[in-house]
Design a protein around this motif. Structure first.
Motif, PDB file in Angstrom:
ATOM      1  N   ALA A  34       0.865  -1.274   0.000  1.00 26.77           N
ATOM      2  CA  ALA A  34       0.000   0.000   0.000  1.00 26.77           C
ATOM      3  C   ALA A  34       0.856   1.260   0.000  1.00 26.77           C
ATOM      4  O   ALA A  34       1.836   1.307   0.656  1.00 26.77           O
ATOM      5  N   ARG A  35       0.459   2.198  -0.884  1.00 21.89           N
ATOM      6  CA  ARG A  35       1.291   3.390  -0.990  1.00 21.89           C
ATOM      7  C   ARG A  35       0.538   4.630  -0.613  1.00 21.89           C
ATOM      8  O   ARG A  35      -0.546   4.867  -1.086  1.00 21.89           O
ATOM      9  N   HIS A  36       1.123   5.395   0.279  1.00 26.39           N
ATOM     10  CA  HIS A  36       0.525   6.634   0.743  1.00 26.39           C
ATOM     11  C   HIS A  36       0.783   7.708  -0.301  1.00 26.39           C
ATOM     12  O   HIS A  36       1.721   7.603  -1.082  1.00 26.39           O
ATOM     13  N   PRO A  37      -0.031   8.775  -0.353  1.00 31.19           N
ATOM     14  CA  PRO A  37       0.237   9.859  -1.285  1.00 31.19           C
ATOM     15  C   PRO A  37       1.633  10.446  -1.137  1.00 31.19           C
ATOM     16  O   PRO A  37       2.163  11.014  -2.063  1.00 31.19           O
ATOM     17  N   LEU A  38       2.211  10.284   0.052  1.00 35.60           N
ATOM     18  CA  LEU A  38       3.534  10.846   0.274  1.00 35.60           C
ATOM     19  C   LEU A  38       4.567   9.736   0.296  1.00 35.60           C
ATOM     20  O   LEU A  38       5.493   9.736   1.070  1.00 35.60           O
ATOM     21  N   ARG A  39       4.409   8.768  -0.558  1.00 39.21           N
ATOM     22  CA  ARG A  39       5.236   7.583  -0.509  1.00 39.21           C
ATOM     23  C   ARG A  39       6.701   7.923  -0.727  1.00 39.21           C
ATOM     24  O   ARG A  39       7.051   8.856  -1.422  1.00 39.21           O
ATOM     25  N   GLU A  54      16.693  -2.973   4.090  1.00 42.27           N
ATOM     26  CA  GLU A  54      15.557  -2.811   3.205  1.00 42.27           C
ATOM     27  C   GLU A  54      15.306  -1.356   2.835  1.00 42.27           C
ATOM     28  O   GLU A  54      14.469  -1.060   2.008  1.00 42.27           O
ATOM     29  N   ALA A  55      15.995  -0.402   3.481  1.00 42.94           N
ATOM     30  CA  ALA A  55      15.763   1.019   3.218  1.00 42.94           C
ATOM     31  C   ALA A  55      16.345   1.416   1.874  1.00 42.94           C
ATOM     32  O   ALA A  55      17.421   0.989   1.500  1.00 42.94           O
ATOM     33  N   GLY A 187       6.314   1.415   5.826  1.00 38.74           N
ATOM     34  CA  GLY A 187       7.376   1.987   5.014  1.00 38.74           C
ATOM     35  C   GLY A 187       7.078   3.362   4.468  1.00 38.74           C
ATOM     36  O   GLY A 187       7.772   3.828   3.557  1.00 38.74           O
ATOM     37  N   ASN A 188       6.047   4.029   4.993  1.00 34.60           N
ATOM     38  CA  ASN A 188       5.674   5.357   4.508  1.00 34.60           C
ATOM     39  C   ASN A 188       5.553   6.373   5.647  1.00 34.60           C
ATOM     40  O   ASN A 188       4.479   6.925   5.890  1.00 34.60           O
ATOM     41  N   PRO A 189       6.616   6.635   6.389  1.00 39.40           N
ATOM     42  CA  PRO A 189       6.541   7.660   7.430  1.00 39.40           C
ATOM     43  C   PRO A 189       6.356   9.039   6.810  1.00 39.40           C
ATOM     44  O   PRO A 189       6.962   9.350   5.773  1.00 39.40           O
TER      45      PRO A 189
END
Length: 535
Positions: A34-39, A54-55, A187-189
Motif C-alpha cells: 500500500a502506498r501513501h500519497p507521500l510515498r 531494506e531502506a 514503510g511510509n513515514p
C-alpha cells in the motif's frame, strides 16, 4: 536560545499500536508510491545502505500544500484531532471529534512564535481560538503541509528534521504550527504540519488577514469610484498566501532532508521537482490510493496498478536500450575512425563470430543458429559492408531511439493523467450518495455518520476537489472522451513499444559483432606477444 517556544502535549516517540484503532488517513492527496500519497520513492537497490538493509533512498518526494476551509465542510479542530490522534470538541459548532483509537501516531507537537499566548500550547485552545475568530461560513481556517520522511533516518532524526524545518520556515515567520508524525510501519513515514493563516499581533491577539488599500493614479492620488467614495482593493497583511511560497517550502524541505541524510551518512537524493521539470524522460507512477492499494495487496489487479506496471516496464526498457545504443555508438565511432587497414572488415567480423565457441546443448545450438541468422539478415537488409556503414546505421538507431522514447513518454504521461481523471470520476459517482445522506442529517447525527463513513467521505471530498480544480483550469469533464482518448493512446503506445523492442533485437545483433571484434583484437594482441620484440 531559539526565538520560539516548543510545546509538546504529544503522544511521545513510541506509541503502543495495540491500543489504537485503524483509520484511513484524512488527506487523500495524490503520491508519490500500500502506498501513501507521500510515498517514499525508491532508488536503485544496488546502493549500499548500512542503516537498514531494506531502506532505499528517496528520489522524488511529493509535498502537497492545502487549505482547511469551512466551505468544504471541514474544521481546524477536527483536522487537528485526527492528525494528533486526540479527542477535541469544536466550540464553534459543538461537535466532538474523538480519534484516540487512531493508530500510527508517532509524535505530535505544537511550536509557537515568541509572541504567541502560552495557552496556545494546548491543542484545543489553539484551534478553538482559530475557529472562534473566523466568523464567516467560508472562512479559511488553517494551512496544511504534508511531506514524506526518509526511512533511512531514525525516529529521533526524523523528529529533529521536522522541528528544524518547521521552526525556520513557519514559526520564525510568525505562524503557530501543530505537526504530527505518522508511521503505521508500512514503510511510509510522513508528517502533517498544520499552520495558522491569521497573523498574531505583538500582544498575542489575533490580527487582520487583510486590509483595505486605495487604488492610486499615476500621480499617486486616490481614484474616485463615482459613488462618493474611492476605488480600493483588499491586500494581505502578510506574504504567507503568496503562490510562490509553495515552491519555496517544497524546495526547503528537499534541502533540509538532504542535509539530514548527509549528517546521518546516507545518500542525499531528495528532489521536490518532477521528472518532467528536471528534463528526465521518465514517467512517475500513478498514486494508487487506499482502495486500489488494498486490492493490489490482495492480488486483485486494478487499472491504476496496470498503468504502474506498464510504466515500470517501459522505464526499464528505455533505460536498457539507451545503455546499449550509447555503448555501441561509441564503439562503432571509434572503429570507423581507424585507418582502413587497421579496422576489421564485416567479413572478418562475420567469420570471427561464426568461429566463436559453440554451445554444446541442443537448445543452445538452435539459439546460436537463430542469432547468426538474425545478424546475417540485419547486415544484408541494411547493406552494411564496412565499419563506416555500421556506424551510420547505429547513428540512425540512436536518433530513432530518442524519437520513440519521446513518443512513449508523452503517451504514458497523458495516459497517466487520463487514468487519474477516470478514477476520480468513478470515485465521485461511487460515494456521491453517501455525501447526500450526510447533507440530509441533523447536526446531532452528523458526527456519528461521519465516523462510520469517514473513508467514503474522504474519498468523495478528494474527488470533488480534483474535478473542481480540473474544471477551473479550463478542462471539460468528459469521461467518455477521456476513455476514447485513452484507447487511442494505448494502441499508439503499443506500436511504439513494439518498434522499440524490434530495435533492441537489432542492437543485440550488433553486440555480437562487437564481441567478435573484441575477440579478434585479443587474438591479434596474443600473436604480437608471442612474436616478441623484433631485433
Amino acid at each position: 536560545m531559539h526565538r520560539y517556544r516548543c510545546r509538546a502535549p504529544c503522544r511521545g516517540l513510541l506509541c503502543s499500536p495495540s491500543a489504537m484503532g485503524s483509520y484511513t488517513p484524512q488527506t487523500p492527496c495524490a503520491p508519490r508510491a500500500a502506498r501513501h500519497p507521500l510515498r517514499v520513492c525508491p532508488a536503485p537497490r544496488s546502493l549500499n545502505i548500512p542503516h537498514r538493509k531494506e531502506a532505499i533512498p528517496i528520489d522524488f518526494c511529493h509535498i502537497p500544500v492545502s487549505i482547511i476551509k469551512r466551505s468544504a465542510g471541514r474544521s481546524a479542530v477536527a483536522a487537528a484531532a485526527y492528525r494528533s490522534g486526540t479527542k477535541l470538541t469544536n466550540e464553534w459548532d459543538g461537535l466532538t471529534h474523538d480519534y484516540t483509537r487512531k493508530g500510527g501516531i508517532i509524535h505530535a507537537e505544537i511550536m509557537l512564535p515568541a509572541h504567541a499566548p502560552p495557552e496556545f500550547a494546548d491543542r484545543s485552545t489553539l484551534w478553538n481560538s482559530v475557529e472562534q475568530i473566523e466568523k464567516a461560513r467560508d472562512s479559511q481556517l488553517a494551512r496544511e503541509v504534508e511531506a514524506a520522511l526518509p526511512r533511512e533516518l531514525t525516529s529521533e532524526q526524523q523528529l529533529a528534521l521536522v522541528r528544524a524545518y518547521v521552526k525556520d520556515n513557519f514559526v520564525d515567520k510568525g505562524m503557530c504550527a501543530d505537526f504530527a508524525i505518522h508511521d503505521k510501519g508500512t514503510g511510509n513515514p510522513h508528517v502533517h504540519i498544520m499552520l495558522t493563516i491569521r497573523p498574531l499581533k505583538e500582544d498575542g491577539s489575533w490580527g487582520a488577514k487583510c486590509r483595505k488599500a486605495y487604488d492610486l493614479d499615476e500621480n499617486g492620488q486616490r481614484i474616485p469610484d463615482g459613488k462618493g467614495g474611492w476605488k480600493n482593493h483588499r491586500e494581505d497583511t502578510t506574504d504567507w498566501n503568496d503562490k510562490g511560497n509553495v515552491e519555496i517550502w517544497r524546495a526547503a524541505w528537499a534541502a533540509y532532508t538532504n542535509r539530514a541524510l548527509e549528517a546521518a551518512g546516507q545518500p542525499a537524493l531528495v528532489d521536490h521537482r518532477s521528472y518532467k521539470r528536471r528534463g528526465i524522460d521518465k514517467v512517475s507512477s500513478v498514486h494508487l490510493g487506499p482502495a486500489a492499494s488494498q486490492m493490489e495487496k490482495r492480488g486483485i489487479k486494478t487499472d491504476k496498478g496496470d498503468v504502474n506496471r506498464q510504466i515500470a516496464a517501459d522505464n526499464k526498457l528505455l533505460k536498457e536500450i539507451k545503455a546499449r545504443v550509447t555503448r555501441l555508438y561509441n564503439w562503432s565511432k571509434a572503429e570507423a575512425g581507424k585507418p582502413a587497414e587497421a579496422a576489421p572488415s564485416m567479413l572478418q567480423l562475420w567469420e570471427a563470430q561464426q568461429q566463436r565457441k559453440q554451445p554444446t546443448t541442443r537448445t543452445g545450438r538452435i539459439r546460436a543458429l537463430q542469432e547468426s541468422a538474425a545478424l546475417f539478415s540485419f547486415l544484408q537488409a541494411n547493406g552494411i559492408q564496412s565499419m563506416q556503414q555500421l556506424h551510420e546505421k547505429i547513428s540512425d538507431l540512436n536518433t530513432r531511439y530518442y524519437d520513440l522514447r519521446g513518443e512513449i513518454v508523452k503517451a504514458e504521461r497523458r495516459m497517466k493523467a487520463l487514468t487519474e481523471r477516470g478514477e476520480m470520476w468513478r470515485q465521485y459517482n461511487e460515494y456521491k450518495s453517501i455525501h447526500k445522506q450526510l447533507a440530509k442529517l441533523k447536526p446531532e447525527k452528523r458526527e456519528l455518520f461521519e465516523q462510520r463513513h469517514s473513508r467514503e467521505l474522504i474519498l468523495y471530498d478528494a474527488a470533488t476537489r480534483y474535478l473542481k480544480d480540473l474544471k477551473e483550469s479550463g478542462e471539460e469533464i468528459t469521461p467518455k472522451a477521456w476513455q476514447r482518448e485513452f484507447e487511442k493512446l494505448t494502441i499508439k503506445h503499443e506500436a511504439s513499444t513494439f518498434d522499440m523492442k524490434a530495435m533492441r533485437e537489432e542492437l543485440k545483433a550488433v553486440e555480437r559483432l562487437k564481441k567478435a571484434a573484441d575477440q579478434l583484437a585479443r587474438q591479434e594482441k596474443d600473436k604480437s606477444h608471442d612474436r616478441g620484440p623484433e631485433r
